[in-house]
Design an enzyme around this catalytic site. Structure first.
Site, PDB file in Angstrom:
ATOM      1  N   CYS A   1       0.826  -1.213   0.000  1.00  0.00           N
ATOM      2  CA  CYS A   1       0.000   0.000   0.000  1.00  0.00           C
ATOM      3  C   CYS A   1       0.856   1.258   0.000  1.00  0.00           C
ATOM      4  O   CYS A   1       0.343   2.366  -0.143  1.00  0.00           O
ATOM      5  CB  CYS A   1      -0.925  -0.001   1.205  1.00  0.00           C
ATOM      6  SG  CYS A   1      -1.627  -1.624   1.531  1.00  0.00           S
TER       7      CYS A   1
ATOM      8  N   HIS B   1      -9.231   3.853  -1.218  1.00  0.00           N
ATOM      9  CA  HIS B   1      -7.847   3.390  -1.093  1.00  0.00           C
ATOM     10  C   HIS B   1      -7.469   2.469  -2.261  1.00  0.00           C
ATOM     11  O   HIS B   1      -7.367   1.257  -2.084  1.00  0.00           O
ATOM     12  CB  HIS B   1      -7.700   2.681   0.264  1.00  0.00           C
ATOM     13  CG  HIS B   1      -6.327   2.211   0.595  1.00  0.00           C
ATOM     14  ND1 HIS B   1      -5.176   2.791   0.082  1.00  0.00           N
ATOM     15  CD2 HIS B   1      -5.896   1.194   1.398  1.00  0.00           C
ATOM     16  CE1 HIS B   1      -4.118   2.152   0.557  1.00  0.00           C
ATOM     17  NE2 HIS B   1      -4.535   1.176   1.345  1.00  0.00           N
TER      18      HIS B   1
END
Lengths: 134, 386
Positions: free
Chosen positions: B85, B334
């Protein structure tokens, strides 16, 4: 989910069946699973094989309601971070527990269980889970 | 080392973009960034792209070359960066070092993830690759489960409550209402969070950031040149990155992310600034507990005080330290590879006073914080008006 390839399952027998890990003879720290280089002493460390104790205590835990692929049959289930009696840390599923028994600080012991059996080749992976003893 | 500035930014809408492909998202964000900079595109000398798991999400690797091709930037060198991420943040840092070193004057950097092409279970599986496959994911540890283990440790040590965690999600949704790019432009309440479906106790559905499609891109330029090109360049005055064990079992503490602490400390040294001077920050709130850890580990609040400060409104826009004005990962969405770049874009807009109703008045110094996995990678950047 790792595809439970036969070589991978075979390579991990000693760790998943007997909790084989490493101990650094330089700093005295124990690690699970096996490491080749001590994260504290780096190249000055001297790692030797060590069987982990089969008992320890819960450091943190969670009840998983949404599992990864291949875990539908056992969801929901408990997962815990466990500090083994030699100080090494291990993450494991907890089995044979009622909701009230799982708490931080509870004593646990290793049991032998089926881990996954959803591999396309038909390989069944066995290994460690833990249960609360007190 | 040379000074580096952002001269143009571009963002796709974040959300479930059923009608858009990976390459359409890349093209949308990339073209917007080039147009925003005022350049034609010929001035760009290299391309850096962050994406985490395109192989699992869309079956496509070799993303560096794909991005250059889709943006018409062949034959420029184009490189994919991957750090789960934190892929976007790591791409930004490498683009920054390439310009700071003097190797290039103008580079393009982007991030992208197309996550809705696969089932939720397959997406969770792809994201699980950010943790330790053999000792975590194989034993049933999902990503929410890893952060749930951190959350319980924090709650039991410091008295952080589920309401405190929920208040981070409520605040980020409130900010996302004012962000037209956000996945969730709607407010939620603490009760909504507490009553949402359990995912991995103590975390519930609304403690978790969503699955999102999206792309983000920006152009970096050496600062003296940037001043001639852009109306209002934003200087990146610090870039720092640190690593920690992939698995939670290797951590020194379960109530902090050491990689965040190290990266933040190095970034503040490089920026010659202190946490209390930062006017706003975009931090990595993949889960509500992650935001609480971040605002403590960066140094905005004392260890153990982050939950109370969030519940008290200190991190809201208008509070003492606005956090995630964009809506954060929770409200804005996200798309993992794009997140680190989208954070830098919010900093650019805030420092240019283009953040609309999310604007932090008089913002001069901003920070972004991007985490990979359960804390194995952390990247921190600090920004200021030129």
């Amino acid at each position: 989910m790792v595809d439970g390839s036969l070589p991978l399952i075979w390579r991990n027998f000693s760790e998943r069946y007997n909790l084989m890990g490493s101990k650094c003879k330089s700093c005295g720290k124990s690690f699970f699973p096996t490491r080749l280089i001590c994260p504290n002493c780096r190249t000055k460390g001297k790692l030797v094989a060590e069987q982990m104790p089969f008992t320890g205590k819960i450091v943190s835990w969670t009840k998983v309601f949404v599992g990864p692929q291949g875990f539908d049959m056992e969801t929901p289930y408990f997962l815990a971070l466990i500090e083994l009696d030699n100080g090494a840390m291990i993450l494991s599923q907890l089995v044979d527990n009622d909701d009230g028994k799982v708490r931080t600080g509870a004593r646990v012991e290793k049991v032998f269980r089926k881990l996954q059996d959803n591999d396309a080749e038909g390989a069944i992976a066995y290994g460690y889970k833990f249960r609360v003893t007190g | 080392m040379r000074s580096v500035s952002i001269i143009g930014v571009g963002l796709s809408k974040f959300g479930e973009q059923w009608d858009k492909s990976f390459r359409e998202l890349v093209a949308e964000a990339g073209v917007k960034a080039i147009q925003d900079s005022g350049l034609e595109g010929r001035e760009i000398q290299a391309v850096f792209g962050g994406t985490m798991a395109s192989g699992k999400f869309i079956g496509q690797e070799h993303i560096g070359a794909l991005i250059a091709d889709q943006l018409g930037l062949n034959p420029l060198p184009s490189t994919r960066m991957e750090a789960a991420c934190a892929s976007g943040g790591v791409a930004l840092r490498n683009a920054f070092t390439a310009v700071a070193s003097g190797m290039y004057d103008v580079v393009a950097v982007g991030g992208v993830e197309k996550m809705t092409e696969v089932s939720t279970e397959a997406a969770a599986d792809a994201l699980g690759g950010a943790g330790d496959q053999e000792t975590e994911l194989f034993h049933g540890a999902t990503f929410p489960a890893l952060y749930a283990l951190l959350a319980r440790a924090h709650m039991e040590k410091f008295g952080t409550t589920e309401e405190m965690l929920a208040s981070a999600a409520v605040k980020n949704h409130a900010n996302a209402v004012h962000n037209p790019y956000a996945q969730f432009q709607r407010a939620i309440t603490i009760e909504d969070v507490l009553n949402s479906a359990p995912v991995s106790s103590p975390l519930k559905l609304l403690d978790c950031s969503p699955i999102t499609d999206g792309a983000a891109a920006l152009l970096l330029c050496e600062t003296s040149k940037a001043k001639k090109i852009a109306k209002q360049p934003v200087e990146i005055i610090a870039s720092a990155q640190a690593s920690d064990s992939l698995a939670l079992t290797g951590r020194k503490s379960l109530t902090e992310l050491n990689a965040t602490k190290i990266a933040a400390r190095q970034a503040f040294e490089m920026a010659k600034a202190k946490p209390e001077q930062v006017d706003f920050a975009e931090v990595h709130d993949c889960f509500t507990i992650a935001e609480i850890l971040a605002i403590e580990d960066i140094g905005f609040f004392k260890k153990g005080e982050g939950g109370k400060a969030t519940l008290a409104g200190e991190t809201a826009i208008g509070g003492s330290r606005p956090i995630n004005t964009s809506g954060g990962l929770k409200g804005k969405g996200h798309p993992v590879g794009a997140t680190g770049i989208a954070q830098a874009i919010e900093a650019y807009w805030q420092l240019n006073e283009k953040a609309g109703k999310r604007q932090v008045k008089g913002a001069k110094l901003g920070l972004s914080h991007n985490v990979g996995g359960s804390g194995a990678t952390a990247v921190v950047h600090v920004y200021r008006r030129v």
